[in-house]
Design a protein around this motif. Structure first.
Motif, short mmCIF file in Angstrom:
data_model
loop_
_atom_site.label_atom_id
_atom_site.label_comp_id
_atom_site.label_asym_id
_atom_site.label_seq_id
_atom_site.Cartn_x
_atom_site.Cartn_y
_atom_site.Cartn_z
N MET A 115 0.84 -1.20 0.00
CA MET A 115 0.00 0.00 0.00
C MET A 115 0.87 1.24 0.00
O MET A 115 1.93 1.27 0.59
CB MET A 115 -0.91 -0.04 1.22
CG MET A 115 -1.74 1.20 1.38
SD MET A 115 -3.24 0.83 2.27
CE MET A 115 -4.36 1.84 1.39
N GLY A 116 0.41 2.27 -0.67
CA GLY A 116 1.18 3.50 -0.80
C GLY A 116 1.07 4.40 0.41
O GLY A 116 0.55 4.01 1.46
N VAL A 117 1.55 5.59 0.26
CA VAL A 117 1.58 6.59 1.31
C VAL A 117 0.53 7.65 1.00
O VAL A 117 0.48 8.16 -0.12
CB VAL A 117 2.98 7.25 1.37
CG1 VAL A 117 3.02 8.35 2.39
CG2 VAL A 117 4.05 6.21 1.65
N ASN A 118 -0.29 7.99 1.97
CA ASN A 118 -1.30 9.02 1.76
C ASN A 118 -0.64 10.39 1.79
O ASN A 118 -0.07 10.78 2.80
CB ASN A 118 -2.40 8.91 2.81
CG ASN A 118 -3.58 9.81 2.49
OD1 ASN A 118 -3.41 10.95 2.07
ND2 ASN A 118 -4.76 9.30 2.70
N ILE A 119 -0.73 11.10 0.69
CA ILE A 119 -0.10 12.42 0.57
C ILE A 119 -1.17 13.53 0.48
O ILE A 119 -0.89 14.63 0.04
CB ILE A 119 0.86 12.45 -0.65
CG1 ILE A 119 0.32 11.68 -1.88
CG2 ILE A 119 2.18 11.81 -0.30
CD1 ILE A 119 -0.58 12.47 -2.68
N GLN A 120 -2.35 13.21 0.94
CA GLN A 120 -3.48 14.14 0.83
C GLN A 120 -3.23 15.47 1.54
O GLN A 120 -3.75 16.50 1.12
CB GLN A 120 -4.74 13.48 1.39
CG GLN A 120 -6.02 14.14 0.91
CD GLN A 120 -6.19 14.04 -0.60
OE1 GLN A 120 -5.95 13.01 -1.19
NE2 GLN A 120 -6.60 15.13 -1.22
N ARG A 121 -2.39 15.47 2.57
CA ARG A 121 -2.13 16.73 3.30
C ARG A 121 -1.44 17.78 2.43
O ARG A 121 -1.42 18.95 2.76
CB ARG A 121 -1.34 16.47 4.57
CG ARG A 121 0.08 16.01 4.37
CD ARG A 121 0.74 15.69 5.72
NE ARG A 121 2.08 15.21 5.58
CZ ARG A 121 2.41 13.96 5.27
NH1 ARG A 121 1.47 13.06 5.05
NH2 ARG A 121 3.66 13.60 5.18
N PHE A 122 -0.89 17.35 1.28
CA PHE A 122 -0.24 18.28 0.36
C PHE A 122 -1.17 18.72 -0.77
O PHE A 122 -0.75 19.45 -1.67
CB PHE A 122 1.01 17.63 -0.25
CG PHE A 122 2.04 17.24 0.76
CD1 PHE A 122 2.82 18.20 1.41
CD2 PHE A 122 2.23 15.91 1.09
CE1 PHE A 122 3.76 17.83 2.35
CE2 PHE A 122 3.18 15.53 2.03
CZ PHE A 122 3.95 16.50 2.66
N ALA A 123 -2.40 18.27 -0.75
CA ALA A 123 -3.33 18.47 -1.87
C ALA A 123 -3.50 19.93 -2.28
O ALA A 123 -3.71 20.22 -3.45
CB ALA A 123 -4.69 17.84 -1.56
N GLU A 124 -3.42 20.85 -1.35
CA GLU A 124 -3.62 22.26 -1.68
C GLU A 124 -2.35 23.00 -2.05
O GLU A 124 -2.40 24.17 -2.43
CB GLU A 124 -4.34 22.97 -0.52
CG GLU A 124 -5.77 22.50 -0.32
CD GLU A 124 -6.61 22.62 -1.59
OE1 GLU A 124 -6.58 23.68 -2.25
OE2 GLU A 124 -7.30 21.64 -1.93
N ASP A 125 -1.18 22.34 -1.96
CA ASP A 125 0.07 22.97 -2.38
C ASP A 125 -0.04 23.34 -3.86
O ASP A 125 -0.68 22.63 -4.64
CB ASP A 125 1.26 22.03 -2.17
CG ASP A 125 1.61 21.84 -0.70
OD1 ASP A 125 0.88 22.37 0.17
OD2 ASP A 125 2.61 21.15 -0.43
N ASP A 126 0.61 24.42 -4.25
CA ASP A 126 0.53 24.89 -5.63
C ASP A 126 1.25 23.97 -6.61
O ASP A 126 0.84 23.84 -7.76
CB ASP A 126 1.10 26.30 -5.76
CG ASP A 126 0.20 27.34 -5.13
OD1 ASP A 126 -1.03 27.12 -5.08
OD2 ASP A 126 0.71 28.38 -4.69
N PHE A 127 2.34 23.36 -6.19
CA PHE A 127 3.12 22.53 -7.10
C PHE A 127 3.95 21.53 -6.30
O PHE A 127 4.06 21.61 -5.08
CB PHE A 127 4.05 23.39 -7.97
CG PHE A 127 4.90 24.35 -7.18
CD1 PHE A 127 6.09 23.93 -6.60
CD2 PHE A 127 4.51 25.66 -7.01
CE1 PHE A 127 6.86 24.80 -5.85
CE2 PHE A 127 5.27 26.54 -6.26
CZ PHE A 127 6.46 26.10 -5.68
N CYS A 128 4.51 20.58 -7.03
CA CYS A 128 5.46 19.63 -6.47
C CYS A 128 6.69 19.64 -7.37
O CYS A 128 6.71 20.30 -8.41
CB CYS A 128 4.86 18.22 -6.40
SG CYS A 128 4.59 17.42 -8.00
N TYR A 129 7.72 18.93 -6.94
CA TYR A 129 8.92 18.78 -7.75
C TYR A 129 9.03 17.31 -8.14
O TYR A 129 9.02 16.43 -7.29
CB TYR A 129 10.17 19.22 -6.98
CG TYR A 129 10.18 20.71 -6.75
CD1 TYR A 129 10.66 21.57 -7.72
CD2 TYR A 129 9.68 21.25 -5.58
CE1 TYR A 129 10.64 22.95 -7.53
CE2 TYR A 129 9.67 22.62 -5.37
CZ TYR A 129 10.16 23.46 -6.35
OH TYR A 129 10.14 24.82 -6.16
#
Length: 123
Positions: A1-15
């Protein structure tokens, strides 16, 4: 199972870091994304002509930086006209259309959708 990254959902961008298919060097881009559970959805305006997409086609393992955290994931091109295709386009459009003064209709409709399933956090 993966990692829940939902807490970053509102960030403007990722790298997104991919390994160059010819150079073997790591290439990092800043990119818009939408998150759902352990999956990031990206849209490539350059479709499969974008270097980062070509790199993913060669090697699907990628690294993602969200906030100050680094993750490993596996990327894949989403099958056209699939339920995941519809989901990816909707999630990304819903996030960025209200934030942009540009008309993103064509971009959200014509871009190539990519999914990245986050596997684990890199310590």
């Amino acid at each position: 199972m993966g990692v829940n990254i939902q807490r970053f959902a509102e960030d403007d961008f990722c790298y997104l870091s991919t390994v160059g298919r010819q150079s073997g060097r790591v290439h990092t881009i800043e990119i818009w994304f939408a998150a759902q559970d352990e999956t990031l959805y990206l849209l490539s305006g350059g479709r499969d002509k974008s270097d980062w997409v070509k790199n993913i086609q060669q090697q699907s393992e990628v690294q993602i930086k969200l906030g100050d955290e680094h993750y490993q994931g596996e990327a894949h091109i989403i099958e056209a006209d699939s339920a995941e295709d519809t989901l990816a386009r909707q999630l990304v459009a819903d996030k960025y259309v209200p934030r942009s003064s540009d008309d993103l209709t064509e971009w959200s409709r014509d871009s190539l959708p990519i999914a990245i399933v986050i596997r684990n956090r890199i310590q």
